[in-house]
Design a protein around this motif. Structure first.
Motif, short mmCIF file in Angstrom:
data_model
loop_
_atom_site.label_atom_id
_atom_site.label_comp_id
_atom_site.label_asym_id
_atom_site.label_seq_id
_atom_site.Cartn_x
_atom_site.Cartn_y
_atom_site.Cartn_z
N ASP A 66 18.27 -17.15 -20.10
CA ASP A 66 16.97 -17.82 -19.93
C ASP A 66 16.70 -18.24 -18.49
OD1 ASP A 66 16.49 -17.52 -22.60
OD2 ASP A 66 17.12 -19.54 -23.15
N ASP A 67 17.74 -18.52 -17.72
CA ASP A 67 17.54 -19.00 -16.35
C ASP A 67 17.69 -17.90 -15.29
OD1 ASP A 67 20.22 -18.62 -16.73
OD2 ASP A 67 20.84 -20.50 -15.75
N SER A 68 17.74 -16.65 -15.70
CA SER A 68 17.93 -15.55 -14.74
C SER A 68 16.68 -15.31 -13.90
CB SER A 68 18.30 -14.25 -15.48
OG SER A 68 19.55 -14.36 -16.09
N ASP A 69 16.90 -15.05 -12.60
CA ASP A 69 15.80 -14.66 -11.72
C ASP A 69 15.38 -13.22 -12.04
OD1 ASP A 69 15.87 -17.06 -10.30
OD2 ASP A 69 17.42 -16.32 -8.94
N THR A 70 14.22 -12.84 -11.49
CA THR A 70 13.77 -11.45 -11.58
C THR A 70 13.84 -10.85 -10.19
OG1 THR A 70 12.31 -11.93 -13.45
CG2 THR A 70 11.89 -9.90 -12.23
N ASP A 71 14.87 -10.05 -9.94
CA ASP A 71 15.07 -9.42 -8.64
C ASP A 71 14.35 -8.08 -8.60
OD1 ASP A 71 16.83 -11.49 -7.88
OD2 ASP A 71 18.48 -10.51 -8.93
N ARG A 72 13.46 -7.94 -7.62
CA ARG A 72 12.70 -6.68 -7.50
C ARG A 72 13.14 -5.93 -6.26
NH1 ARG A 72 9.04 -9.96 -10.31
NH2 ARG A 72 8.14 -8.84 -12.10
N ARG A 73 13.32 -4.62 -6.42
CA ARG A 73 13.72 -3.75 -5.31
C ARG A 73 12.76 -2.56 -5.26
NH1 ARG A 73 15.74 -7.77 -4.66
NH2 ARG A 73 17.95 -8.34 -4.44
N GLY A 74 12.49 -2.07 -4.04
CA GLY A 74 11.53 -0.99 -3.93
C GLY A 74 11.79 -0.09 -2.73
N VAL A 75 11.08 1.01 -2.72
CA VAL A 75 11.14 1.98 -1.63
C VAL A 75 9.71 2.24 -1.18
CG1 VAL A 75 11.89 4.27 -0.92
CG2 VAL A 75 13.13 3.06 -2.74
N ASP A 115 0.80 -1.24 0.00
CA ASP A 115 0.00 0.00 0.00
C ASP A 115 0.83 1.28 0.00
OD1 ASP A 115 -2.22 -1.67 0.15
OD2 ASP A 115 -2.32 -1.54 2.34
N HIS A 116 2.13 1.20 0.29
CA HIS A 116 2.90 2.43 0.48
C HIS A 116 4.19 2.48 -0.32
CE1 HIS A 116 0.16 3.69 3.67
NE2 HIS A 116 0.23 2.46 4.15
N THR A 117 4.34 1.63 -1.32
CA THR A 117 5.52 1.68 -2.17
C THR A 117 5.47 2.92 -3.06
OG1 THR A 117 5.95 -0.70 -2.19
CG2 THR A 117 6.73 0.55 -4.08
N ILE A 118 6.56 3.67 -3.09
CA ILE A 118 6.62 4.88 -3.92
C ILE A 118 7.44 4.65 -5.19
CG2 ILE A 118 6.35 6.36 -1.89
CD1 ILE A 118 9.36 7.06 -2.21
N TYR A 119 8.27 3.60 -5.15
CA TYR A 119 9.13 3.31 -6.30
C TYR A 119 9.53 1.85 -6.26
CZ TYR A 119 13.47 3.16 -9.09
OH TYR A 119 14.44 2.83 -10.00
N SER A 120 9.44 1.18 -7.39
CA SER A 120 9.93 -0.20 -7.47
C SER A 120 10.48 -0.45 -8.86
CB SER A 120 8.81 -1.20 -7.14
OG SER A 120 7.76 -1.12 -8.09
N CYS A 121 11.45 -1.35 -8.91
CA CYS A 121 12.14 -1.62 -10.16
C CYS A 121 12.66 -3.06 -10.17
CB CYS A 121 13.29 -0.65 -10.36
SG CYS A 121 14.61 -0.84 -9.12
N VAL A 122 13.10 -3.49 -11.33
CA VAL A 122 13.78 -4.77 -11.47
C VAL A 122 15.28 -4.49 -11.45
CG1 VAL A 122 14.24 -6.71 -13.01
CG2 VAL A 122 11.90 -5.83 -12.75
N MET A 123 16.01 -5.31 -10.69
CA MET A 123 17.46 -5.18 -10.61
C MET A 123 18.12 -6.48 -11.03
SD MET A 123 18.54 -2.19 -9.96
CE MET A 123 20.22 -2.64 -9.54
N GLY A 124 19.40 -6.64 -10.71
CA GLY A 124 20.10 -7.86 -11.06
C GLY A 124 20.40 -7.95 -12.55
N SER A 125 20.58 -9.17 -13.01
CA SER A 125 21.02 -9.40 -14.39
C SER A 125 20.10 -8.77 -15.43
CB SER A 125 21.15 -10.90 -14.64
OG SER A 125 22.20 -11.45 -13.87
N ARG A 126 18.80 -8.74 -15.14
CA ARG A 126 17.87 -8.17 -16.12
C ARG A 126 18.11 -6.67 -16.31
NH1 ARG A 126 14.70 -12.10 -17.69
NH2 ARG A 126 14.30 -13.85 -16.28
#
Length: 230
Positions: free
Chosen positions: A28-37, A10-21
């Motif tokens: 093909d086998d890369s994870d999807t790392d998500r980071r947020g504020v 309910d209170h995220t102001i910013y989120s993105c994908v990080m890591g290899s992507r």
């Protein structure tokens, strides 16, 4: 007190994908790392039990920081935090996040030289230990260390933080696959570190981050949150 999951939801102001992507190194086998504020509502800060400064989850490979903690780490030139602000893969941004993003430059300073190099030195020691114990490093970690050193060098040279590896993708992926000798990788790392040291001397970056601009933003944001709750 909202649950950690509710704070992120309910209170995220910013989120993105990080890591290899985000780095342009996904396979093909890369994870999807998500980071947020997330911005914990100001009245929660007035309680004895404070809201968390960071939250893992609720999704797999997801991690978020409360805005004040995020800004503190960014002002210290934490590599992971600075790179998070420069991800090319933004998934969510609200009005407060749209105020945060233009402040990206306020966090950048020549202090990044020390923090990136310090982090890289720690990673290099781990790689050297793997070579001594197993005869080879963890090649994926070696690839990411090369990427970090190149990012640091280019930041110091240009004053801009770009995390996509661009034309270096194929050579870096060859390192990940173990197709480049450790001797060559070591030489590459040493060269990048030297180039970063040289770039730091004449970098266009300021000596210190713009702490006042960041603090003013945080104050305005906390006050607006308190007024909404009132």
């Amino acid at each position: 007190m909202p649950t950690p999951d509710e704070l992120v939801r309910d209170h995220t102001i910013y989120s993105c994908v990080m890591g290899s992507r985000a780095f342009g190194l996904a396979t093909d086998d890369s994870d999807t790392d998500r980071r947020g504020v997330f911005l914990a509502p100001t009245p929660l800060q007035w309680r004895f039990d404070k809201p968390p400064t960071h939250i893992e989850g609720p999704a797999e490979e997801q991690f978020s920081w409360e805005l004040e903690r995020f800004c503190e780490l960014a002002l210290r030139a934490n590599p992971n935090i600075l790179e998070c602000l420069h991800s090319p893969l933004v998934e969510h941004v609200d009005d407060t996040g749209r105020e945060l993003l233009p402040l990206r430059g306020a966090f950048l300073s020549r202090q990044a030289h020390q923090t990136f190099v310090r982090y890289a030195t720690g990673q290099r020691k781990k790689l050297d230990a793997d070579v001594r114990q197993y005869g080879a490093p963890r090649w994926k970690h070696a690839m990411h260390l090369l990427r970090l050193l190149a990012t640091c060098r280019d930041l110091l040279r240009t004053g801009e933080l770009v995390i996509d590896v661009g034309d270096a993708r194929e050579r870096l992926l060859a390192v990940k696959r173990g197709e480049v000798s450790w001797q060559e990788v070591e030489s590459w790392m040493t060269r990048l570190a030297t180039e970063a040291d040289e770039a730091a001397v004449r970098s266009p970056l300021p000596p210190e981050p713009d702490r006042r601009a960041v603090e003013d933003f945080l104050f305005r944001t906390r006050r607006a949150s308190a007024l909404r709750a009132g």
